[in-house]
Design a protein around this motif. Structure first.
Motif, short mmCIF file in Angstrom:
data_model
loop_
_atom_site.label_atom_id
_atom_site.label_comp_id
_atom_site.label_asym_id
_atom_site.label_seq_id
_atom_site.Cartn_x
_atom_site.Cartn_y
_atom_site.Cartn_z
N ILE A 168 0.82 -1.21 0.00
CA ILE A 168 0.00 0.00 0.00
C ILE A 168 0.86 1.26 0.00
O ILE A 168 0.43 2.32 -0.47
N ASP A 169 2.09 1.15 0.48
CA ASP A 169 2.97 2.31 0.49
C ASP A 169 3.74 2.48 -0.82
O ASP A 169 3.74 3.57 -1.40
N PHE A 170 4.39 1.42 -1.29
CA PHE A 170 5.29 1.57 -2.43
C PHE A 170 5.12 0.51 -3.52
O PHE A 170 5.98 0.36 -4.38
N GLY A 171 4.04 -0.26 -3.49
CA GLY A 171 3.81 -1.25 -4.52
C GLY A 171 4.79 -2.41 -4.41
O GLY A 171 5.24 -2.78 -3.33
N LEU A 172 5.16 -2.97 -5.56
CA LEU A 172 6.07 -4.12 -5.58
C LEU A 172 7.44 -3.75 -5.03
O LEU A 172 8.10 -4.57 -4.38
N PHE A 173 7.87 -2.51 -5.27
CA PHE A 173 9.15 -2.05 -4.71
C PHE A 173 9.10 -2.10 -3.18
O PHE A 173 10.08 -2.45 -2.52
N GLY A 174 7.95 -1.75 -2.62
CA GLY A 174 7.80 -1.77 -1.17
C GLY A 174 7.94 -3.17 -0.60
O GLY A 174 8.51 -3.35 0.48
N ILE A 175 7.41 -4.17 -1.31
CA ILE A 175 7.52 -5.55 -0.84
C ILE A 175 8.99 -5.97 -0.78
O ILE A 175 9.43 -6.60 0.18
N ILE A 176 9.75 -5.61 -1.80
CA ILE A 176 11.18 -5.93 -1.81
C ILE A 176 11.92 -5.17 -0.71
O ILE A 176 12.76 -5.71 0.00
N LEU A 177 11.57 -3.88 -0.56
CA LEU A 177 12.21 -3.05 0.46
C LEU A 177 11.94 -3.57 1.87
O LEU A 177 12.86 -3.71 2.68
N PHE A 178 10.70 -3.93 2.14
CA PHE A 178 10.34 -4.44 3.45
C PHE A 178 11.02 -5.78 3.72
O PHE A 178 11.34 -6.09 4.87
N ALA A 179 11.21 -6.57 2.67
CA ALA A 179 11.89 -7.86 2.83
C ALA A 179 13.33 -7.65 3.29
O ALA A 179 13.82 -8.36 4.19
N PHE A 180 14.01 -6.65 2.73
CA PHE A 180 15.38 -6.34 3.14
C PHE A 180 15.41 -5.82 4.57
O PHE A 180 16.29 -6.18 5.36
N ILE A 181 14.46 -4.95 4.91
CA ILE A 181 14.40 -4.40 6.28
C ILE A 181 14.15 -5.51 7.29
O ILE A 181 14.76 -5.57 8.35
N LEU A 182 13.25 -6.43 6.93
CA LEU A 182 12.93 -7.54 7.81
C LEU A 182 14.13 -8.46 7.99
O LEU A 182 14.44 -8.90 9.10
N ALA A 183 14.83 -8.73 6.88
CA ALA A 183 16.02 -9.58 6.95
C ALA A 183 17.10 -8.93 7.82
O ALA A 183 17.77 -9.61 8.62
N TYR A 184 17.28 -7.62 7.68
CA TYR A 184 18.26 -6.91 8.50
C TYR A 184 17.87 -6.97 9.97
O TYR A 184 18.73 -7.14 10.84
N SER A 185 16.56 -6.86 10.25
CA SER A 185 16.08 -6.93 11.63
C SER A 185 16.38 -8.30 12.22
O SER A 185 16.78 -8.42 13.39
N PHE A 186 16.18 -9.36 11.41
CA PHE A 186 16.50 -10.71 11.88
C PHE A 186 17.99 -10.80 12.25
O PHE A 186 18.34 -11.32 13.31
#
Length: 208
Positions: free
Chosen positions: A124-142
């Protein structure tokens, strides 16, 4: 946990829909089988709102098709959750509530108390780019909290362990509630003890 979510929870859902009393079940255990058959078995649970992530993603895609992406504005409801609406009247609502209101207005849903998984939040924020971006943020958080879990600092270990458990809430969403509840616990089990530790150390040092 996987077995609990995929097998145990759906199976136990038959008990929440049973019409018989406890005494009737004890005297006639077949009531459990009748309830199970009436409910539709384990597979029927995946078609209910207990497992609504896919449906909410589709609703979010439909919403953005008509209204466009929020371009980070919706994300502010999570990051700035602590700002009261009395000071920020245009503060965005949580994404779960936003999509719930949309479904109520356009499709006749009769409630807006919806979850909204992390994929939907990213979209809802950035479309498909947002899904990729959030995946990287989540991986970094892990990776970040994994290093805390392996540290010798007990407060960091507890925080990292809590984050691992809290992921069930955070990933299911919505992000505003998931993030806010994590920050509250983080302040309680890590930040405040560390702050008090520094204050006590400063006082003792001054006393010497």
């Amino acid at each position: 946990m996987f077995i609990s979510l995929v097998v145990l929870f759906p199976a136990l859902s038959t008990l929440t829909h049973i019409d018989a009393s406890l005494s009737q079940i004890i005297s006639n255990p077949e009531e459990l089988i009748k309830s199970y058959n009436r409910f539709g078995g384990i597979s029927s649970a995946f078609q209910t709102l207990h497992y609504d992530a896919y449906a909410n993603i589709m609703a979010t895609v439909d919403y953005t098709t008509k209204n466009g992406f929020s371009l980070g504005y919706q994300l502010l409801s999570a990051l700035l959750f602590f700002v009261p609406r009395s000071l920020w009247s245009s503060k965005p609502t949580s994404t779960g509530e936003l999509i719930g209101d949309y479904l109520m207005n356009d499709y006749g849903l009769n409630f807006n108390n919806l979850s909204n998984c992390i994929i939907s939040e990213a979209y809802i924020d950035f479309g498909l780019f947002g899904i990729i971006l959030f995946a990287f943020i989540l991986a970094y958080s892990f990776k970040f909290f994994l290093s805390w879990l392996k540290s010798n600092d007990f407060a960091k270990q507890i925080t990292a362990f809590y984050f691992a458990v809290h992921l069930i809430f955070l990933l299911r969403g919505d992000l505003t509630n998931g993030f806010a509840y994590f920050i509250g616990v983080f302040l309680g089990i890590y930040f405040i003890p560390k702050l008090l530790e520094r204050i006590i150390y400063f006082i003792l040092k001054k006393a010497k």
